[in-house]
Write a protein that holds these residues in place. Structure first.
Motif, PDB file in Angstrom:
ATOM      1  N   CYS A  28      50.071  -3.669 -28.873  1.00 49.73           N
ATOM      2  CA  CYS A  28      50.244  -5.020 -29.435  1.00 49.73           C
ATOM      3  C   CYS A  28      51.703  -5.229 -29.813  1.00 49.73           C
ATOM      4  O   CYS A  28      52.295  -6.271 -29.504  1.00 49.73           O
ATOM      5  N   TYR A  29      52.281  -4.244 -30.469  1.00 45.56           N
ATOM      6  CA  TYR A  29      53.686  -4.318 -30.884  1.00 45.56           C
ATOM      7  C   TYR A  29      54.585  -4.524 -29.673  1.00 45.56           C
ATOM      8  O   TYR A  29      55.469  -5.389 -29.679  1.00 45.56           O
ATOM      9  N   LYS A  30      54.356  -3.752 -28.636  1.00 46.15           N
ATOM     10  CA  LYS A  30      55.186  -3.831 -27.442  1.00 46.15           C
ATOM     11  C   LYS A  30      55.009  -5.163 -26.716  1.00 46.15           C
ATOM     12  O   LYS A  30      55.897  -5.596 -25.971  1.00 46.15           O
ATOM     13  N   SER A  31      53.869  -5.817 -26.941  1.00 46.09           N
ATOM     14  CA  SER A  31      53.615  -7.118 -26.323  1.00 46.09           C
ATOM     15  C   SER A  31      54.099  -8.277 -27.195  1.00 46.09           C
ATOM     16  O   SER A  31      53.917  -9.435 -26.840  1.00 46.09           O
ATOM     17  N   GLY A  32      54.681  -7.951 -28.330  1.00 47.29           N
ATOM     18  CA  GLY A  32      55.201  -8.989 -29.212  1.00 47.29           C
ATOM     19  C   GLY A  32      54.222  -9.463 -30.272  1.00 47.29           C
ATOM     20  O   GLY A  32      54.516 -10.379 -31.033  1.00 47.29           O
ATOM     21  N   ILE A  33      53.037  -8.833 -30.319  1.00 51.72           N
ATOM     22  CA  ILE A  33      52.040  -9.190 -31.336  1.00 51.72           C
ATOM     23  C   ILE A  33      52.192  -8.204 -32.492  1.00 51.72           C
ATOM     24  O   ILE A  33      51.792  -7.048 -32.382  1.00 51.72           O
ATOM     25  N   ARG A  34      52.771  -8.645 -33.588  1.00 54.23           N
ATOM     26  CA  ARG A  34      53.079  -7.717 -34.674  1.00 54.23           C
ATOM     27  C   ARG A  34      52.465  -8.132 -36.007  1.00 54.23           C
ATOM     28  O   ARG A  34      52.602  -7.413 -36.987  1.00 54.23           O
ATOM     29  N   ASN A  35      51.810  -9.281 -36.036  1.00 51.00           N
ATOM     30  CA  ASN A  35      51.269  -9.773 -37.302  1.00 51.00           C
ATOM     31  C   ASN A  35      49.753  -9.622 -37.396  1.00 51.00           C
ATOM     32  O   ASN A  35      49.076 -10.434 -38.006  1.00 51.00           O
ATOM     33  N   VAL A  36      49.206  -8.570 -36.782  1.00 48.97           N
ATOM     34  CA  VAL A  36      47.780  -8.279 -36.937  1.00 48.97           C
ATOM     35  C   VAL A  36      47.638  -7.071 -37.859  1.00 48.97           C
ATOM     36  O   VAL A  36      48.532  -6.217 -37.920  1.00 48.97           O
ATOM     37  N   PHE A  37      46.534  -6.999 -38.591  1.00 48.52           N
ATOM     38  CA  PHE A  37      46.348  -5.916 -39.540  1.00 48.52           C
ATOM     39  C   PHE A  37      44.875  -5.535 -39.631  1.00 48.52           C
ATOM     40  O   PHE A  37      43.992  -6.326 -39.287  1.00 48.52           O
ATOM     41  N   VAL A  38      44.624  -4.321 -40.072  1.00 47.79           N
ATOM     42  CA  VAL A  38      43.253  -3.803 -40.188  1.00 47.79           C
ATOM     43  C   VAL A  38      42.603  -4.315 -41.471  1.00 47.79           C
ATOM     44  O   VAL A  38      43.217  -4.301 -42.541  1.00 47.79           O
ATOM     45  N   THR A  39      41.362  -4.762 -41.356  1.00 48.87           N
ATOM     46  CA  THR A  39      40.617  -5.242 -42.530  1.00 48.87           C
ATOM     47  C   THR A  39      39.466  -4.318 -42.900  1.00 48.87           C
ATOM     48  O   THR A  39      38.957  -4.388 -44.019  1.00 48.87           O
ATOM     49  N   GLU A  40      39.029  -3.457 -41.966  1.00 48.86           N
ATOM     50  CA  GLU A  40      37.968  -2.491 -42.299  1.00 48.86           C
ATOM     51  C   GLU A  40      37.898  -1.392 -41.244  1.00 48.86           C
ATOM     52  O   GLU A  40      38.070  -1.637 -40.054  1.00 48.86           O
ATOM     53  N   THR A  41      37.650  -0.169 -41.712  1.00 49.45           N
ATOM     54  CA  THR A  41      37.474   0.973 -40.803  1.00 49.45           C
ATOM     55  C   THR A  41      36.078   1.560 -41.035  1.00 49.45           C
ATOM     56  O   THR A  41      35.092   0.959 -40.654  1.00 49.45           O
ATOM     57  N   TYR A  42      36.002   2.712 -41.721  1.00 46.07           N
ATOM     58  CA  TYR A  42      34.701   3.332 -41.974  1.00 46.07           C
ATOM     59  C   TYR A  42      33.862   2.473 -42.915  1.00 46.07           C
ATOM     60  O   TYR A  42      34.352   1.902 -43.891  1.00 46.07           O
ATOM     61  N   ARG A  43      32.570   2.400 -42.613  1.00 48.66           N
ATOM     62  CA  ARG A  43      31.624   1.630 -43.425  1.00 48.66           C
ATOM     63  C   ARG A  43      30.398   2.496 -43.692  1.00 48.66           C
ATOM     64  O   ARG A  43      29.754   2.980 -42.758  1.00 48.66           O
ATOM     65  N   SER A  44      30.072   2.696 -44.948  1.00 47.38           N
ATOM     66  CA  SER A  44      28.903   3.490 -45.305  1.00 47.38           C
ATOM     67  C   SER A  44      27.620   2.731 -44.958  1.00 47.38           C
ATOM     68  O   SER A  44      27.639   1.515 -44.761  1.00 47.38           O
ATOM     69  N   GLN A  45      26.505   3.457 -44.919  1.00 51.09           N
ATOM     70  CA  GLN A  45      25.219   2.803 -44.661  1.00 51.09           C
ATOM     71  C   GLN A  45      24.903   1.801 -45.769  1.00 51.09           C
ATOM     72  O   GLN A  45      24.371   0.715 -45.513  1.00 51.09           O
ATOM     73  N   ALA A  46      25.266   2.159 -46.998  1.00 49.28           N
ATOM     74  CA  ALA A  46      25.006   1.258 -48.124  1.00 49.28           C
ATOM     75  C   ALA A  46      25.763  -0.056 -47.963  1.00 49.28           C
ATOM     76  O   ALA A  46      25.214  -1.136 -48.227  1.00 49.28           O
ATOM     77  N   ARG A  47      27.015   0.026 -47.512  1.00 54.50           N
ATOM     78  CA  ARG A  47      27.784  -1.213 -47.314  1.00 54.50           C
ATOM     79  C   ARG A  47      27.242  -1.994 -46.116  1.00 54.50           C
ATOM     80  O   ARG A  47      27.181  -3.224 -46.138  1.00 54.50           O
ATOM     81  N   GLN A  48      26.835  -1.279 -45.060  1.00 45.71           N
ATOM     82  CA  GLN A  48      26.254  -1.965 -43.902  1.00 45.71           C
ATOM     83  C   GLN A  48      24.988  -2.715 -44.330  1.00 45.71           C
ATOM     84  O   GLN A  48      24.781  -3.866 -43.916  1.00 45.71           O
ATOM     85  N   ASN A  49      24.182  -2.087 -45.151  1.00 45.00           N
ATOM     86  CA  ASN A  49      22.971  -2.748 -45.650  1.00 45.00           C
ATOM     87  C   ASN A  49      23.332  -3.981 -46.483  1.00 45.00           C
ATOM     88  O   ASN A  49      22.684  -5.029 -46.388  1.00 45.00           O
ATOM     89  N   TYR A  50      24.368  -3.836 -47.293  1.00 46.90           N
ATOM     90  CA  TYR A  50      24.826  -4.932 -48.159  1.00 46.90           C
ATOM     91  C   TYR A  50      25.288  -6.118 -47.315  1.00 46.90           C
ATOM     92  O   TYR A  50      24.937  -7.274 -47.595  1.00 46.90           O
ATOM     93  N   LEU A  51      26.076  -5.839 -46.268  1.00 44.57           N
ATOM     94  CA  LEU A  51      26.566  -6.914 -45.399  1.00 44.57           C
ATOM     95  C   LEU A  51      25.428  -7.550 -44.607  1.00 44.57           C
ATOM     96  O   LEU A  51      25.410  -8.765 -44.391  1.00 44.57           O
ATOM     97  N   TYR A  52      24.500  -6.723 -44.172  1.00 44.56           N
ATOM     98  CA  TYR A  52      23.369  -7.242 -43.393  1.00 44.56           C
ATOM     99  C   TYR A  52      22.517  -8.197 -44.231  1.00 44.56           C
ATOM    100  O   TYR A  52      21.955  -9.171 -43.721  1.00 44.56           O
ATOM    101  N   ALA A  53      22.440  -7.935 -45.516  1.00 47.31           N
ATOM    102  CA  ALA A  53      21.633  -8.774 -46.408  1.00 47.31           C
ATOM    103  C   ALA A  53      22.239 -10.160 -46.601  1.00 47.31           C
ATOM    104  O   ALA A  53      21.524 -11.133 -46.886  1.00 47.31           O
TER     105      ALA A  53
END
Length: 219
Positions: A28-53
């Protein structure tokens, strides 16, 4: 960590997931896209359940369609777009998705029925595709206030750098690139590299071709 809080730590991914994520951000950087960022990586089962609800037994819009995600396997990450673009700018996410395809990284934007443009994942058997490699240190931003940092020891040979024969030519090139940025055709980073003497002749030629094609397409 609370189930209400997203984990943005890159090191929470499996090593192969970290490599895939860093390679995507590098390209992305080499293509000129530099303003993207990570919002989430690992997600526990408890958080997945919370989001699913959410949107089902808890108020709010539906944000996930499954109780089992690659996030839980530490092989997936979500991203967003920083200023000057809007948070989930489809045009930028589509460009990142196109890069991901080349790297054999699954992009949620390609899914049918449950499109998820911010989502990227790999399988445990993923390998760096032929022709690609991590070329340096890639620092992945986790907030909209920072940009991708790419540090490589490989300097661009002087013979490849664009070196105009006159100040007037440099001024004309800067004006051309600046107008293309204002028109939304290319990213501002190209002007910065031109002004900082980090623009190669081939890259500048490619920009001219791209800008000319897009302007002709809108006539």
């Amino acid at each position: 960590m609370s189930v209400e809080t997203a984990n943005r730590n890159i090191t929470e991914l499996l090593p192969i997931g970290q490599t895939a994520c860093r390679l995507l951000f590098q390209e992305c950087y080499k293509s000129g896209i530099r303003n993207v960022f990570v919002t989430e990586t690992y997600r526990s089962q408890a958080r997945q359940n919370y989001l699913y609800a959410q949107g089902r037994t808890r108020p709010g819009p539906i944000v996930t369609w499954t109780l089992s995600s690659h996030h839980q396997s530490r092989l997936a990450w979500d991203i967003a777009v920083g200023p000057p673009n809007v948070l989930y700018d489809a045009s930028i996410l589509n460009k990142v998705g196109a890069i991901a395809r080349k790297l054999n990284i699954t992009w949620g934007g390609d899914w049918v029925g449950s499109v998820d443009r911010v989502h990227f994942q790999i399988e445990s058997t993923w390998k760096i595709p032929s022709g690609y490699k991590l070329e340096g240190t890639v620092t992945i931003p986790t907030s909209s206030t920072s940009q991708i940092q790419f540090d490589t020891k490989e300097e661009i040979p002087m013979s490849q750098l664009w070196n105009p024969v006159s100040p007037a030519m440099q001024t004309a090139a800067e004006a051309f690139i600046e107008q293309a940025i204002k028109d939304g055709i290319i990213q501002a980073v190209h002007l910065q590299d031109l002004q900082n003497k980090q623009m190669t002749t081939d890259r500048l030629l490619g920009l001219y071709i791209t800008i000319d094609q897009r302007r002709n397409a809108t006539k």
